[in-house]
Write a protein that holds these residues in place. Structure first.
Motif, short mmCIF file in Angstrom:
data_model
loop_
_atom_site.label_atom_id
_atom_site.label_comp_id
_atom_site.label_asym_id
_atom_site.label_seq_id
_atom_site.Cartn_x
_atom_site.Cartn_y
_atom_site.Cartn_z
N ALA A 26 45.44 24.17 43.33
CA ALA A 26 44.89 24.75 42.11
C ALA A 26 45.03 26.25 42.17
CB ALA A 26 43.43 24.36 41.94
N VAL A 27 45.43 26.86 41.06
CA VAL A 27 45.63 28.30 40.99
C VAL A 27 44.70 28.87 39.94
CG1 VAL A 27 47.32 30.09 40.48
CG2 VAL A 27 48.04 28.04 41.68
N GLY A 28 44.05 29.98 40.28
CA GLY A 28 43.10 30.58 39.35
C GLY A 28 43.23 32.08 39.24
N CYS A 29 42.59 32.62 38.23
CA CYS A 29 42.55 34.08 38.02
C CYS A 29 41.10 34.49 37.83
CB CYS A 29 43.44 34.51 36.86
SG CYS A 29 42.98 33.83 35.27
N GLY A 30 40.30 34.21 38.83
CA GLY A 30 38.87 34.50 38.76
C GLY A 30 38.53 35.91 39.14
N PRO A 31 37.81 36.08 40.23
CA PRO A 31 37.32 37.41 40.62
C PRO A 31 38.45 38.33 41.07
CG PRO A 31 36.88 35.86 42.36
CD PRO A 31 37.42 35.07 41.19
N ILE A 32 38.16 39.61 41.09
CA ILE A 32 39.13 40.60 41.57
C ILE A 32 39.34 40.37 43.07
CG2 ILE A 32 39.49 43.07 41.94
CD1 ILE A 32 37.68 43.53 39.48
N PRO A 33 40.59 40.39 43.53
CA PRO A 33 40.85 40.16 44.96
C PRO A 33 40.16 41.20 45.84
CG PRO A 33 42.90 40.23 43.71
CD PRO A 33 41.81 40.64 42.78
N LEU A 34 39.80 40.80 47.05
CA LEU A 34 39.18 41.71 48.00
C LEU A 34 40.18 42.74 48.49
CD1 LEU A 34 37.17 39.20 50.20
CD2 LEU A 34 36.29 40.67 48.39
N GLN A 35 39.71 43.94 48.75
CA GLN A 35 40.53 44.97 49.36
C GLN A 35 40.47 44.76 50.88
OE1 GLN A 35 42.37 47.07 47.45
NE2 GLN A 35 41.54 45.86 45.77
N THR A 36 41.33 45.39 51.61
CA THR A 36 41.42 45.21 53.06
C THR A 36 40.08 45.47 53.75
OG1 THR A 36 43.71 45.90 52.98
CG2 THR A 36 42.66 45.93 55.13
#
Length: 93
Positions: A26-36
């Protein structure tokens, strides 16, 4: 990260009590990705993506060792007409 439910499914699969441990991606576009430098929340009890765009069948599963790191690899064909920024992926049985 494997959720509590995922651990249960993998355990049942290893005992022959479940037919598969990974059937769909499953592919989603939910929360903003985490930074390093960000710290991830504890997602152990999570049961779904924040915003699932689509789900496709996994066509192959594999195990590779790359640069000293062991990895489980899943392959699936993603639709080309979808044009979203992917920020989350889930594996479902």
């Amino acid at each position: 990260m494997i959720t509590n439910k995922g651990k249960s499914i993998i355990g049942k699969y290893m005992l022959g009590q479940a037919p598969a441990y990974a059937s769909y991606l499953a592919v989603g576009c939910g929360p903003i990705p985490l930074q390093t430098e960000d710290v991830a929340d504890d997602f152990a009890t999570k049961t779904n993506l924040d915003f699932e765009m689509f789900r496709v069948p996994i066509s192959s599963r594999g195990y590779v060792k790359e640069e000293g790191v062991n990895k489980i690899v899943f392959t699936a064909e993603l639709p080309t007409q979808e044009r979203y920024e992917i920020t989350e992926i889930g594996i479902y049985s």
